[in-house]
Design a protein around this motif. Sequence first.
Motif, PDB file in Angstrom:
ATOM      1  N   PHE A 144       0.834  -1.196   0.000  1.00 39.82           N
ATOM      2  CA  PHE A 144       0.000   0.000   0.000  1.00 39.82           C
ATOM      3  C   PHE A 144       0.871   1.249   0.000  1.00 39.82           C
ATOM      4  N   SER A 145       2.050   1.171  -0.575  1.00 42.22           N
ATOM      5  CA  SER A 145       2.943   2.323  -0.626  1.00 42.22           C
ATOM      6  C   SER A 145       3.628   2.335  -1.975  1.00 42.22           C
ATOM      7  N   ILE A 151      -0.710  -8.424   1.786  1.00 36.31           N
ATOM      8  CA  ILE A 151      -0.384  -9.849   1.873  1.00 36.31           C
ATOM      9  C   ILE A 151      -0.706 -10.336   3.280  1.00 36.31           C
ATOM     10  N   ASN A 152      -1.326 -11.500   3.376  1.00 34.60           N
ATOM     11  CA  ASN A 152      -1.729 -12.044   4.683  1.00 34.60           C
ATOM     12  C   ASN A 152      -2.478 -10.982   5.492  1.00 34.60           C
ATOM     13  N   LEU A 153      -3.499 -10.410   4.877  1.00 31.66           N
ATOM     14  CA  LEU A 153      -4.204  -9.258   5.426  1.00 31.66           C
ATOM     15  C   LEU A 153      -4.869  -9.563   6.765  1.00 31.66           C
ATOM     16  N   GLU A 154      -4.750  -8.621   7.707  1.00 34.50           N
ATOM     17  CA  GLU A 154      -5.386  -8.741   9.017  1.00 34.50           C
ATOM     18  C   GLU A 154      -5.691  -7.348   9.548  1.00 34.50           C
ATOM     19  N   SER A 159      -8.696   3.585   8.811  1.00 37.19           N
ATOM     20  CA  SER A 159      -7.520   2.727   8.970  1.00 37.19           C
ATOM     21  C   SER A 159      -6.499   2.959   7.861  1.00 37.19           C
ATOM     22  N   VAL A 160      -5.267   2.583   8.147  1.00 35.70           N
ATOM     23  CA  VAL A 160      -4.189   2.574   7.156  1.00 35.70           C
ATOM     24  C   VAL A 160      -3.453   1.241   7.294  1.00 35.70           C
ATOM     25  N   PRO A 161      -2.850   0.761   6.206  1.00 32.37           N
ATOM     26  CA  PRO A 161      -2.125  -0.504   6.280  1.00 32.37           C
ATOM     27  C   PRO A 161      -0.643  -0.313   6.590  1.00 32.37           C
ATOM     28  N   VAL A 162      -0.096  -1.218   7.365  1.00 34.12           N
ATOM     29  CA  VAL A 162       1.349  -1.303   7.562  1.00 34.12           C
ATOM     30  C   VAL A 162       1.754  -2.753   7.324  1.00 34.12           C
ATOM     31  N   THR A 163       2.945  -2.953   6.796  1.00 37.61           N
ATOM     32  CA  THR A 163       3.445  -4.299   6.560  1.00 37.61           C
ATOM     33  C   THR A 163       4.504  -4.631   7.595  1.00 37.61           C
ATOM     34  N   THR A 217       0.221  -7.772   6.275  1.00 40.11           N
ATOM     35  CA  THR A 217      -0.333  -6.428   6.122  1.00 40.11           C
ATOM     36  C   THR A 217      -1.429  -6.243   7.154  1.00 40.11           C
ATOM     37  N   ARG A 218      -1.190  -5.352   8.090  1.00 38.13           N
ATOM     38  CA  ARG A 218      -2.124  -5.126   9.193  1.00 38.13           C
ATOM     39  C   ARG A 218      -2.776  -3.752   9.056  1.00 38.13           C
TER      40      ARG A 218
END
Length: 354
Positions: free
Chosen positions: A28-29, A208-211, A221-225, A243-244
């Motif tokens: 997401f970047s 990837i492996n989203l949670e 929300s925003v995603p961080v890996t 990816t949380r």
Amino acid sequence: MNRNRWIRRAAWTGVIALPLLTAGCGIFSQNAAKEIDPPPVETQNEASGSLQQNGTSSETGASIDLQTGETQMTVYLLDSHGYLAPVTLRTTLGDKEQLGQKALEMMTDGGAYADQLPAGFTGIIPKGTSVIKYTESKDTKLATVDFSKSFTDYNAGDERKIVEAIAWTLTGLPDVSGVDLMLEGTKLTEMPERSYPLDRPLDRSVGINLEAADGVDYGQSVPVTLYFSSETQDGDMYYVPVTRLINRTDDILKASIDQLIAGPLGQSQLIGVMTPDVQVKSVVPSDNMITVNLQDEQYMEGTTEPDDMLQAIILSVTENANASASKVQITLNGETNLLTEPVTRPSFVNALKS
């Protein structure tokens, strides 16, 4: 089960040698794949391999041994816990074989290369699938994959994992930043089971492996890996990206380390890599380097922080950084006693035994 590799400082008498990981674009970047050297280590086990080899020509996502002609590349495979993980494999390419097509063939469940995968790992591309045609455009950095009809024969619950594995594997190659999928000559606009949209090229923004973190507001929300670890049946450690989704923040890089400290979610099979007494004072990007400032009141001079913690920090912050940030410096209690000089992100990780 939530497990953590929380080792007390008194036991940290040396650096733990661990497998390294693939370089890649941020989830997401916009960060591009970057070459990285590992922090200094005292020993290195057979599974981890080496980033620098004599007679080797290397680019992010692939390297060729000039003496043997053997190619090293990273593919995303399904592990025994159901996570996608990067795995570094070695193979040889024929005169007309392309690296991207070979990678997809090695990721096919029950395919011709299934016996070359490490124990406990399987391909996620549906069984019986063949790659009819594979092309790359140097101008647009777009890879186009034309799959056979068997590509549509999968369980609906695996749809996102199939998309993630293809996107992350191919965008890890030097000249690919996006992927288009076709089915027997016709462009796919969505996946056939749960209609995952394919109206624009796939890239690592799929995650990837989203949670989702506990209590997160999805609308804000925003995603961080993050990179946690897991273990094979033989006890070899390997890294797994996750990816949380977290509550919105203006400091993604600091948040990524805070989430590493928080560790895997409650029902996760992953292993935490940071101790709970470590605090993040700041994460400062400047020019092409990210400086991570940690505080640990329990740290005793002369001991060594675990290597898996340092590697997870390097992998996580570079995954979430912009394209210009290619190096990482880590300080502890204001001193550069963890890494004597900045390091760059490794090109390969998880070189596990087959």
